[in-house]
Design a protein around this motif. Structure first.
Motif, PDB file in Angstrom:
ATOM      1  N   GLN A  54       0.836  -1.215   0.000  1.00 17.56           N
ATOM      2  CA  GLN A  54       0.000   0.000   0.000  1.00 17.56           C
ATOM      3  C   GLN A  54       0.865   1.258   0.000  1.00 17.56           C
ATOM      4  O   GLN A  54       0.581   2.215  -0.715  1.00 17.56           O
ATOM      5  CB  GLN A  54      -0.904   0.016   1.234  1.00 17.56           C
ATOM      6  CG  GLN A  54      -2.171  -0.809   1.011  1.00 17.56           C
ATOM      7  CD  GLN A  54      -2.913  -1.072   2.318  1.00 17.56           C
ATOM      8  OE1 GLN A  54      -2.816  -0.288   3.251  1.00 17.56           O
ATOM      9  NE2 GLN A  54      -3.627  -2.175   2.363  1.00 17.56           N
ATOM     10  N   SER A  57       2.428   1.761  -3.397  1.00 21.19           N
ATOM     11  CA  SER A  57       1.439   2.213  -4.392  1.00 21.19           C
ATOM     12  C   SER A  57       1.126   3.688  -4.184  1.00 21.19           C
ATOM     13  O   SER A  57       1.094   4.467  -5.140  1.00 21.19           O
ATOM     14  CB  SER A  57       0.136   1.417  -4.271  1.00 21.19           C
ATOM     15  OG  SER A  57       0.405   0.051  -4.226  1.00 21.19           O
ATOM     16  N   LYS A  58       0.948   4.056  -2.920  1.00 19.81           N
ATOM     17  CA  LYS A  58       0.616   5.462  -2.618  1.00 19.81           C
ATOM     18  C   LYS A  58       1.766   6.363  -3.074  1.00 19.81           C
ATOM     19  O   LYS A  58       1.534   7.398  -3.713  1.00 19.81           O
ATOM     20  CB  LYS A  58       0.386   5.599  -1.110  1.00 19.81           C
ATOM     21  CG  LYS A  58       0.031   6.980  -0.649  1.00 19.81           C
ATOM     22  CD  LYS A  58      -0.519   6.938   0.781  1.00 19.81           C
ATOM     23  CE  LYS A  58      -0.728   8.331   1.351  1.00 19.81           C
ATOM     24  NZ  LYS A  58       0.513   8.996   1.752  1.00 19.81           N
ATOM     25  N   ALA A  60       3.961   5.752  -5.353  1.00 21.56           N
ATOM     26  CA  ALA A  60       4.041   5.792  -6.827  1.00 21.56           C
ATOM     27  C   ALA A  60       3.036   6.800  -7.365  1.00 21.56           C
ATOM     28  O   ALA A  60       3.351   7.581  -8.273  1.00 21.56           O
ATOM     29  CB  ALA A  60       3.782   4.400  -7.400  1.00 21.56           C
ATOM     30  N   LEU A  61       1.840   6.830  -6.785  1.00 25.14           N
ATOM     31  CA  LEU A  61       0.832   7.789  -7.243  1.00 25.14           C
ATOM     32  C   LEU A  61       1.272   9.227  -6.940  1.00 25.14           C
ATOM     33  O   LEU A  61       1.079  10.119  -7.770  1.00 25.14           O
ATOM     34  CB  LEU A  61      -0.531   7.497  -6.587  1.00 25.14           C
ATOM     35  CG  LEU A  61      -1.175   6.179  -7.052  1.00 25.14           C
ATOM     36  CD1 LEU A  61      -2.453   5.883  -6.268  1.00 25.14           C
ATOM     37  CD2 LEU A  61      -1.466   6.210  -8.548  1.00 25.14           C
ATOM     38  N   GLU A  62       1.910   9.415  -5.783  1.00 22.22           N
ATOM     39  CA  GLU A  62       2.408  10.760  -5.448  1.00 22.22           C
ATOM     40  C   GLU A  62       3.373  11.262  -6.514  1.00 22.22           C
ATOM     41  O   GLU A  62       3.434  12.455  -6.808  1.00 22.22           O
ATOM     42  CB  GLU A  62       3.166  10.745  -4.110  1.00 22.22           C
ATOM     43  CG  GLU A  62       2.298  10.722  -2.879  1.00 22.22           C
ATOM     44  CD  GLU A  62       3.158  10.585  -1.624  1.00 22.22           C
ATOM     45  OE1 GLU A  62       4.257  11.168  -1.551  1.00 22.22           O
ATOM     46  OE2 GLU A  62       2.726   9.858  -0.718  1.00 22.22           O
ATOM     47  N   GLY A  64       3.222  10.856  -9.534  1.00 16.37           N
ATOM     48  CA  GLY A  64       2.513  11.261 -10.758  1.00 16.37           C
ATOM     49  C   GLY A  64       1.711  12.541 -10.578  1.00 16.37           C
ATOM     50  O   GLY A  64       0.953  12.930 -11.463  1.00 16.37           O
ATOM     51  N   GLU A  65       1.834  13.180  -9.429  1.00 15.53           N
ATOM     52  CA  GLU A  65       1.100  14.432  -9.163  1.00 15.53           C
ATOM     53  C   GLU A  65       2.098  15.575  -9.031  1.00 15.53           C
ATOM     54  O   GLU A  65       3.108  15.430  -8.331  1.00 15.53           O
ATOM     55  CB  GLU A  65       0.325  14.323  -7.838  1.00 15.53           C
ATOM     56  CG  GLU A  65      -0.768  13.269  -7.812  1.00 15.53           C
ATOM     57  CD  GLU A  65      -1.971  13.658  -8.652  1.00 15.53           C
ATOM     58  OE1 GLU A  65      -2.191  14.873  -8.849  1.00 15.53           O
ATOM     59  OE2 GLU A  65      -2.656  12.750  -9.144  1.00 15.53           O
ATOM     60  N   THR A  68       3.045  16.527  -5.378  1.00 17.17           N
ATOM     61  CA  THR A  68       3.768  15.595  -4.498  1.00 17.17           C
ATOM     62  C   THR A  68       4.961  14.931  -5.183  1.00 17.17           C
ATOM     63  O   THR A  68       5.648  14.111  -4.593  1.00 17.17           O
ATOM     64  CB  THR A  68       2.802  14.491  -3.983  1.00 17.17           C
ATOM     65  OG1 THR A  68       2.035  14.019  -5.090  1.00 17.17           O
ATOM     66  CG2 THR A  68       1.890  15.017  -2.897  1.00 17.17           C
ATOM     67  N   PHE A  69       5.198  15.292  -6.430  1.00 22.13           N
ATOM     68  CA  PHE A  69       6.341  14.717  -7.164  1.00 22.13           C
ATOM     69  C   PHE A  69       7.651  15.071  -6.453  1.00 22.13           C
ATOM     70  O   PHE A  69       7.780  16.139  -5.879  1.00 22.13           O
ATOM     71  CB  PHE A  69       6.363  15.281  -8.599  1.00 22.13           C
ATOM     72  CG  PHE A  69       7.630  14.963  -9.317  1.00 22.13           C
ATOM     73  CD1 PHE A  69       7.844  13.681  -9.822  1.00 22.13           C
ATOM     74  CD2 PHE A  69       8.649  15.912  -9.446  1.00 22.13           C
ATOM     75  CE1 PHE A  69       9.038  13.369 -10.455  1.00 22.13           C
ATOM     76  CE2 PHE A  69       9.845  15.596 -10.081  1.00 22.13           C
ATOM     77  CZ  PHE A  69      10.030  14.325 -10.581  1.00 22.13           C
ATOM     78  N   ILE A 286       9.997   6.036  -3.585  1.00 22.75           N
ATOM     79  CA  ILE A 286       8.924   5.036  -3.514  1.00 22.75           C
ATOM     80  C   ILE A 286       9.360   3.869  -2.626  1.00 22.75           C
ATOM     81  O   ILE A 286       8.632   3.423  -1.735  1.00 22.75           O
ATOM     82  CB  ILE A 286       8.560   4.540  -4.948  1.00 22.75           C
ATOM     83  CG1 ILE A 286       8.091   5.716  -5.798  1.00 22.75           C
ATOM     84  CG2 ILE A 286       7.521   3.427  -4.896  1.00 22.75           C
ATOM     85  CD1 ILE A 286       7.909   5.387  -7.273  1.00 22.75           C
TER      86      ILE A 286
END
Ligand code: MLT
Length: 398
Positions: A54, A57-58, A60-62, A64-65, A68-69, A286
């Motif tokens: 989890q 994954s969280k 990794a999503l950060e 892409g923003e 939060t990159f 990550i």
């Protein structure tokens, strides 16, 4: 004309586990139907725990923003992970400052790279048998090695004596490959010896999470005075299933200070920091978030469950060897079982015999040093089914 590092001529053509993999690949190509069971390299088979997944994954999503990159991170690791590691050490009664903790991609790289901060003139003291990285990396940079015999007589736990000689003392406990683990009293003897002789202990704690018995330190820093004479390496590879994910850490205490030849005080902590800043750009954000999750309550619960699973395999292997009256060591505080080759066989001959007749892969003891000549290492990192099947084949064969 360019000259290459001729110290490479002193090491074996290929790294032990690469050699094993080549031999298995050749067998597999010649016997495509063979159902090969791999209990050779200590590679985990259970998936990452859900807390880690989890968090990965969280993170990794950060990435892409826009908000939060993250680009380059601190070479030493993010504070959130260094603090989580410090809190973990506190559970074993060891207080660390976060700037004594250096996050990396694993203990293998760090135990090899640490040679950068020590003079080539030092003598490395390495046990025989040993995890091959310690010996290979010192040979690669032309350092002299003395070997400390680890054998049945000393329980595979050499201790300092009047003949002991070395500046860099490599200790792996619980040990790879033998599974033997030093008690607190035994480690205290090494710490006292190192302090008396101005040596530095390079302590590999990669298997500390497998310790089951009381009185076995999880960290060298549980020993009084160790911060003045030791560096410790640890890893999430075996603890939390990170062999492919890659995250480890090295503790370089600030209390460790060594005088230069001109009397100047030198700090291995500052030197390692300098070395890492120059040659390393840090572990990925990550992965560090996944590692942080491995230190949460849930993460540790999940890791412990996986370790308990592997230790059931150790018992399955041990029970079979005991039934066959084959002498073995380890498997109690360690995922490795170090067995005597049946009938006094040579370990590579036994490797071939086991592969050819039972399609089971292990690691020949000779690959870890001359004292491993008649021993063989099995890992408990397989699945229950594969381990049980390997032992059933073993039972039929011997
Ligand atoms: C081993 O099998 O000895 C280990 O997997 C090696 C390692 O951790 O690099």
């Amino acid at each position: 004309m360019v000259r290459l590092n001729e110290d490479f001529l002193k090491i074996k053509q290929s790294y032990l586990f690469v050699e094993v993999a080549h031999r298995v690949a050749a067998y597999s190509a010649a016997h495509p139907q063979a159902d090969i069971i791999r209990l050779g390299i200590g590679d985990v088979t259970l998936p990452l725990g859900s807390a880690v997944v989890q968090a990965l994954s969280k993170a990794a999503l950060e990435m892409g923003e826009q908000k939060t990159f993250r680009g380059y991170g601190p070479e030493q690791g993010y504070d959130f992970l260094r603090s989580a590691i410090a809190a973990y050490y506190q559970k074993h009664g060891v207080s660390l400052e976060t700037d004594e903790i250096f996050v990396s991609d694993g203990a293998k790289s760090d135990t090899g790279n640490i040679t950068d901060i020590f003079s080539q003139d030092n003598i490395a003291l390495i046990s025989d048998p040993t995890y091959p990285v310690y010996a290979d990396t010192n040979l690669m940079c032309g350092r002299t090695i003395r070997y400390a015999d680890a054998n049945e007589e000393n329980g595979f736990l050499p201790l300092p004596d009047a003949q002991t000689e070395g500046d860099l003392i490599y200790i792996c406990s619980p040990n790879n490959p033998t599974g033997a683990a030093y008690t607190k009293e035994q480690l205290a003897l090494w710490v006292s010896w190192a302090r008396q002789h101005g040596a530095v202990i390079l302590f590999d704690a990669a298997y500390e999470a497998f310790i089951r018995e009381d009185g076995i330190p999880h960290s060298i820093f549980e020993i009084e005075g160790a911060k003045e004479c030791a560096i410790e390496f640890c890893s999430l590879s075996k603890t939390a299933g990170f062999t492919g994910t890659r995250c480890g850490y090295t503790i370089v205490p600030k209390a460790l200070v060594v005088k230069s030849s001109t009397g100047e005080e030198m700090s291995p902590n500052r030197m390692w920091n300098r070395r890492q800043c120059t040659k390393f750009n840090g572990t990925s954000y990550i992965i560090q978030r996944g590692a942080e999750a491995a230190f949460t309550e849930q993460g540790m619960r999940e890791a412990r469950a996986n370790i308990a699973y592997y230790m059931e395999n150790a018992k399955t292997i041990g029970d079979t060897l005991a039934k066959k009256q084959i002498r073995f060591f380890g498997g109690v505080n360690s995922p490795y079982i170090w067995m005597k080759c049946p009938g006094g066989m040579d370990s590579w001959a036994f490797f071939d015999e086991l592969l050819n007749r039972a399609q089971v892969v292990g690691t020949p003891g000779a690959g870890f040093g001359k004292n491993g000549q008649n021993y063989f290492r099995l890992t408990s990192f397989g699945t229950h089914e594969a381990t049980a099947e390997a032992m059933a084949r073993f039972d039929r064969l011997f």
